[in-house]
Design a protein around this motif. Structure first.
Motif, short mmCIF file in Angstrom:
data_model
loop_
_atom_site.label_atom_id
_atom_site.label_comp_id
_atom_site.label_asym_id
_atom_site.label_seq_id
_atom_site.Cartn_x
_atom_site.Cartn_y
_atom_site.Cartn_z
N PRO A 42 -10.34 0.52 -7.81
CA PRO A 42 -9.57 -0.69 -7.51
C PRO A 42 -8.29 -0.73 -8.37
O PRO A 42 -8.30 -0.36 -9.53
N ALA A 43 -7.22 -1.15 -7.76
CA ALA A 43 -5.97 -1.37 -8.47
C ALA A 43 -5.71 -2.87 -8.54
O ALA A 43 -6.23 -3.63 -7.73
N VAL A 44 -4.91 -3.30 -9.49
CA VAL A 44 -4.48 -4.69 -9.56
C VAL A 44 -3.13 -4.77 -8.86
O VAL A 44 -2.17 -4.13 -9.29
N LEU A 59 -2.56 0.77 -11.82
CA LEU A 59 -3.76 1.61 -11.73
C LEU A 59 -4.14 2.06 -13.12
O LEU A 59 -3.47 2.90 -13.73
N LEU A 60 -5.22 1.50 -13.64
CA LEU A 60 -5.65 1.75 -15.01
C LEU A 60 -6.65 2.89 -15.06
O LEU A 60 -7.59 2.95 -14.26
N ALA A 108 -5.03 0.63 -3.38
CA ALA A 108 -3.57 0.70 -3.32
C ALA A 108 -3.08 1.95 -2.60
O ALA A 108 -1.92 2.32 -2.73
N ALA A 109 -3.96 2.60 -1.84
CA ALA A 109 -3.58 3.85 -1.18
C ALA A 109 -2.40 3.65 -0.24
O ALA A 109 -1.52 4.52 -0.14
N GLY A 110 -2.36 2.53 0.48
CA GLY A 110 -1.26 2.28 1.40
C GLY A 110 0.08 2.19 0.69
O GLY A 110 1.08 2.76 1.16
N LEU A 111 0.11 1.51 -0.44
CA LEU A 111 1.34 1.40 -1.22
C LEU A 111 1.76 2.76 -1.76
O LEU A 111 2.94 3.12 -1.75
N LEU A 112 0.81 3.54 -2.25
CA LEU A 112 1.11 4.84 -2.83
C LEU A 112 1.64 5.82 -1.78
O LEU A 112 2.42 6.72 -2.11
#
Length: 243
Positions: A42-44, A59-60, A108-112
């Motif tokens: 999970p990303a924030v 992404l931590l 966040a795969a779509g954003l990346l």
């Protein structure tokens, strides 16, 4: 460097400066999106809306610092979005006036995968570039709402004004802050009547006036007909309000 990339880099620098990590962080540079793909969930994530729209994803690699930052010794005892929101608000301040939306934990795969996204690697300031895993990655995508960011920001004229006029009647929260302090969850739970909390401001210092959490002015607290009020003494420009 283009204006868009300059804004993205400024957001990353402000985030690195304000993340509640025990170590000092720095932006090591822009990396290919695939470097962070394994940590896409999970990303924030959050979206900033203003003259420009920006999508963020943090992404931590290691989330253990969140427990200490939230005043708890247990990972997961405090919400990551609550701990990280102040740092993401600082990142959003690179884009001038606007509102940072709700923080979420999601993939966040779509954003990346978007070619317009810049991914910045964050590392311990004392760590070499090849010295193991980074602290985090910060992905930023800028959407210019149909305008262009390659002109001077002062040139964003009637078109932007017309769009903002659509929300001119929306109510926003105006807050007057006389000072603040930091405390752990443990200390907050121990509060009781009669407890004195020392703030980070001396008596007589001006109060901060915030609109939806953004500093816009300074003022002095007065009493009007037995009610508290604030007399505005100074209106800040956009650059001062980001400090």
């Amino acid at each position: 460097m283009s204006n868009i990339l300059t804004l993205q880099a400024a957001a990353a620098e402000r985030l690195a400066l304000h993340l509640p990590s025990a170590s000092t962080l720095r932006v090591a540079g822009i990396v290919p999106a695939q470097d962070a793909t394994a940590y896409a969930s999970p990303a924030v994530t959050a979206t900033f809306v203003g003259a420009s729209t920006a999508d963020f994803a943090l992404l931590l690699v290691d989330r253990s610092f969140l427990a200490a930052a939230g005043g708890s010794g247990l990972v997961g005892a405090v919400s990551a979005v609550d701990v990280l929101r102040p740092a993401l608000e600082q990142a959003a301040s690179a884009f001038d006036a606007g509102v940072l939306g709700e923080l979420r934990e999601e993939d966040a795969a779509g954003l990346l995968s978007d070619p317009g996204t810049a991914v910045f690697e964050l590392r311990d300031a004392h760590q070499a570039n090849d010295g193991g895993a980074p602290f985090a990655w910060f992905a930023v995508r800028v959407r210019d709402n149909g305008g262009t960011l390659n002109t001077a920001r002062a040139g964003q004229d009637s078109d932007v004004a017309a769009r903002l006029g659509l929300i001119s009647s929306v109510e926003m929260a105006l807050t007057v802050e006389i000072g603040r302090t930091r405390m752990s969850v443990r200390d907050a739970l121990a509060l009781e009547p009669g407890r004195v909390i020392e703030l980070d401001r001396s008596a007589g210092a001006p109060a901060d006036v915030l609109l939806n959490g953004r500093l816009i002015a300074h003022g002095e607290v007065v009493v009007v007909d037995q009610d508290y009020a604030v007399r505005i003494t100074r209106i800040l420009d956009g650059a001062e309000g980001t400090l």
